[in-house]
Design a protein around this motif. Structure first.
Motif, PDB file in Angstrom:
ATOM      1  N   THR A  15      18.516   8.697 -17.976  1.00 51.90           N
ATOM      2  CA  THR A  15      19.007   9.937 -17.686  1.00 51.90           C
ATOM      3  C   THR A  15      19.037  10.079 -16.430  1.00 51.90           C
ATOM      4  N   HIS A  16      19.641  11.193 -15.958  1.00 53.76           N
ATOM      5  CA  HIS A  16      20.067  11.295 -14.431  1.00 53.76           C
ATOM      6  C   HIS A  16      19.650  12.689 -13.770  1.00 53.76           C
ATOM      7  N   HIS A  52      24.938  14.587 -11.834  1.00 50.42           N
ATOM      8  CA  HIS A  52      26.140  13.994 -12.321  1.00 50.42           C
ATOM      9  C   HIS A  52      27.234  14.048 -11.441  1.00 50.42           C
ATOM     10  N   ARG A  87      18.391   9.491  -9.397  1.00 48.83           N
ATOM     11  CA  ARG A  87      19.162   8.882 -10.624  1.00 48.83           C
ATOM     12  C   ARG A  87      20.510   9.579 -10.721  1.00 48.83           C
ATOM     13  N   VAL A  88      21.482   8.888 -10.622  1.00 48.74           N
ATOM     14  CA  VAL A  88      22.713   9.156 -10.467  1.00 48.74           C
ATOM     15  C   VAL A  88      23.484   8.598 -11.678  1.00 48.74           C
ATOM     16  N   ARG A  89      24.355   9.485 -12.545  1.00 49.31           N
ATOM     17  CA  ARG A  89      25.501   9.007 -13.357  1.00 49.31           C
ATOM     18  C   ARG A  89      26.759   9.263 -12.848  1.00 49.31           C
ATOM     19  N   THR A 148      19.064   2.999  -9.493  1.00 54.85           N
ATOM     20  CA  THR A 148      19.103   4.456  -9.876  1.00 54.85           C
ATOM     21  C   THR A 148      20.302   4.882 -10.352  1.00 54.85           C
ATOM     22  N   LEU A 149      21.457   3.960 -10.267  1.00 59.70           N
ATOM     23  CA  LEU A 149      22.933   4.549 -10.446  1.00 59.70           C
ATOM     24  C   LEU A 149      23.397   3.927 -11.603  1.00 59.70           C
ATOM     25  N   GLU A 150      24.048   4.801 -12.414  1.00 57.23           N
ATOM     26  CA  GLU A 150      24.743   4.269 -13.557  1.00 57.23           C
ATOM     27  C   GLU A 150      26.065   4.504 -13.629  1.00 57.23           C
TER      28      GLU A 150
END
Ligand SMILES: Cc1cc2nc3c(=O)[nH]c(=O)nc-3n(C[C@H](O)[C@H](O)[C@H](O)COP(=O)(O)OP(=O)(O)OC[C@H]3O[C@@H](n4cnc5c(N)ncnc54)[C@H](O)[C@@H]3O)c2cc1C
Length: 460
Positions: A2-3, A6, A27-29, A116-118
């Motif tokens: 999860t992020h 966004h 955490r980044v999307r 932490t990046l998606e």
């Protein structure tokens, strides 16, 4: 995963914003539509931070040039775009030019290495209803999302084309030839309420011969071409380029933006006409920023090439030595009326969980877009940490650009803007020749405590 934030759009601004968040452990999307089979008409690859045209990030001279100063300030804030540009650098004199493939590869590698990046290859079609979001979809935002942004902001507040009139530094206008006045002396009350004196425009007068010669130059001047996907737009109905008006007839310009009626030129006063006379034609300039350092040439949007604009517009009486902060232009360009829609932290006033950054905020250029992305990333990180946001000093390039976008620019005539010294608080006591260096020295000194704080906050 999860992020926490966004980010929609993996261009220059989105990549920089994502980096500023991920390097702080957030955490980044990162959603990028390219890679799904879809691309804007200007993009040619699926690479992150693709440079869609020139491979130059312009001047790298941080002592004498505003964009060079912006480079330096971004470097001090740990910019990924600037680090990648250094690695991808190719020889280009004092400019910072890059191998575009290496540049994009460096950026993508640094981002995907962040735990932490998606990175998700997906097109986002509507503004998320909840959750911290940064919209960085650029001048060619995909249609469905643009519709969603338009619905959230109001149709008038989202433009799909820019119509850029040239902007001139106030100090380079010859006021022994030009004069201040409003047409028919109208609007004095509104002017006074805003701190004016009722004479709100700078007027440059033309005789008949000067006007005819000027029109010929505009007709003959070399123009840029519209891209295939920019042609045949409904755009021209509302905002015609001066060369198109010039083509329509000898007097079309004189009945349009160069209308002289109601403008007595006091420099032409005689005993018989103590207030002066109306010139044959007039070029009007209107104040473009709160500082009063920048003035736009009203109604002078044009596809004339930049060199031609400088040459031809300097034939206008009063503008013989004009220095241009921005040249005119016309492009397809999705951008917000940021001064009215965004708060000082780039948040949509009506939906503060959504930030905007990059060219969609109305800054112009690769470096400026990345710089606003950098700021948006740090702002979102600050918000998540529950800390109070303190913006970069107004005297820095980052601060000047941010202030312009988020309220200092004239909302009514808001058009894309690149970084330039006209956006900085003036230094009237410094001699003109030394002013650029004075601006950059002041900015570097003032940025130091702020950028150090930002680095400490990042743990960097
Ligand atoms: C044709 C053209 C030429 C230009 N040439 C120059 C130049 O030479 N020099 C210069 O300094 N500036 C130039 N610019 C101006 C500008 O600086 C660049 O467009 C710059 O890339 C803007 O950065 P950005 O991050 O805001 O947008 P972009 O770099 O365009 O990034 C936006 C990203 O969002 C993605 N996206 C769009 N919609 C969606 C969606 N709905 N969902 C998910 N992803 C989406 C896009 O695929 C893109 O990757 C040019 C602009 C154009 C249009």
């Amino acid at each position: 995963m999860t992020h926490d934030v966004h980010i929609i759009g993996g261009g220059l601004a989105g990549s920089e914003a994502a980096w500023q968040l991920a390097r702080r452990g957030i955490r980044v999307r990162l959603s990028e539509m390219r890679g799904t089979g879809e691309r804007s008409p200007a993009h040619q690859t699926d690479d992150l931070a693709e440079l869609v045209c020139s491979n130059s990030l312009r001047s790298d001279d941080s002592d004498n040039n505003a964009v060079g100063l912006l480079h330096e300030e971004m470097r001090r804030c740990g910019s990924l775009i600037m680090a990648a540009a250094e690695t991808a650098r190719v020889p280009a004199g004092s400019a910072l030019a890059v191998d575009r493939a290496v540049f994009s590869r460096e950026i993508e590698a640094a981002l995907v290495a962040q735990s932490t990046l998606e990175l998700v290859r997906e097109r986002v079609d509507s503004l998320p209803a909840v959750g911290l979001t940064v919209v960085v979809t650029g001048p060619l935002t995909a249609e469905a999302l643009a519709g969603s942004i338009g619905a959230a902001t109001g149709a008038d507040a989202l433009a799909f084309f820019d119509a850029i009139a040239p902007i001139v530094y106030r100090e380079s206008i010859d006021m022994d030839v030009a004069w201040m006045a409003s047409r028919w002396d109208k609007g004095a009350e509104a002017s006074l309420a805003l701190g004016g004196d009722g004479r709100d425009y700078i007027n440059c007068p033309m005789t008949r011969d000067q006007y005819l010669a000027f029109r010929e130059e505009v007709l003959a001047g070399e123009k840029g071409e519209f891209k295939e996907w920019e042609a045949n737009t409904p755009y021209f109905d509302g905002c015609m380029p001066i060369e198109v008006m010039a083509e329509r007839g000898v007097d079309t310009l004189r009945f349009g933006p160069m209308k002289p009626v109601g403008l007595d030129n006091p420099h032409w006063a005689t005993a018989e006409h103590p207030n002066g006379r109306w010139p044959h034609a007039v070029v009007q300039l209107r104040q473009d920023n709160v500082l009063g350092t920048l003035w736009n040439m009203v109604g002078f949007q044009t596809k004339l090439k930049y060199g031609e604009q400088q040459r031809i517009f300097r034939t206008i009486p009063g503008l013989e030595n004009a220095e241009f902060a921005r040249f005119g232009g016309l492009h397809r360009n999705t951008f917000l009326n940021s001064p009215t829609l965004l708060d000082r932290q780039l948040r949509l006033r009506s939906a503060p969980h959504v930030r905007f950054a990059g060219q969609i905020t109305g800054c112009e250029g690769y470096v400026e877009s990345a710089a606003v992305g950098l700021l948006a990333g740090i702002m979102a990180a600050t918000e998540l940490a529950g800390q109070t946001w303190e913006g970069p000093p107004r005297t820095t390039a980052l601060g000047a650009l941010l202030a312009h976008i988020t309220g200092d620019a004239e909302a009514e005539t808001y058009q894309p803007m690149n970084i330039n010294f006209g956006l900085f608080p003036p230094l009237p006591d410094v001699k003109k020749k030394q002013r650029k260096q004075a601006y950059t020295a002041r900015a570097k000194a003032d940025l130091a405590p702020w950028s150090q704080n930002v680095q400490i906050f990042s743990g960097g």
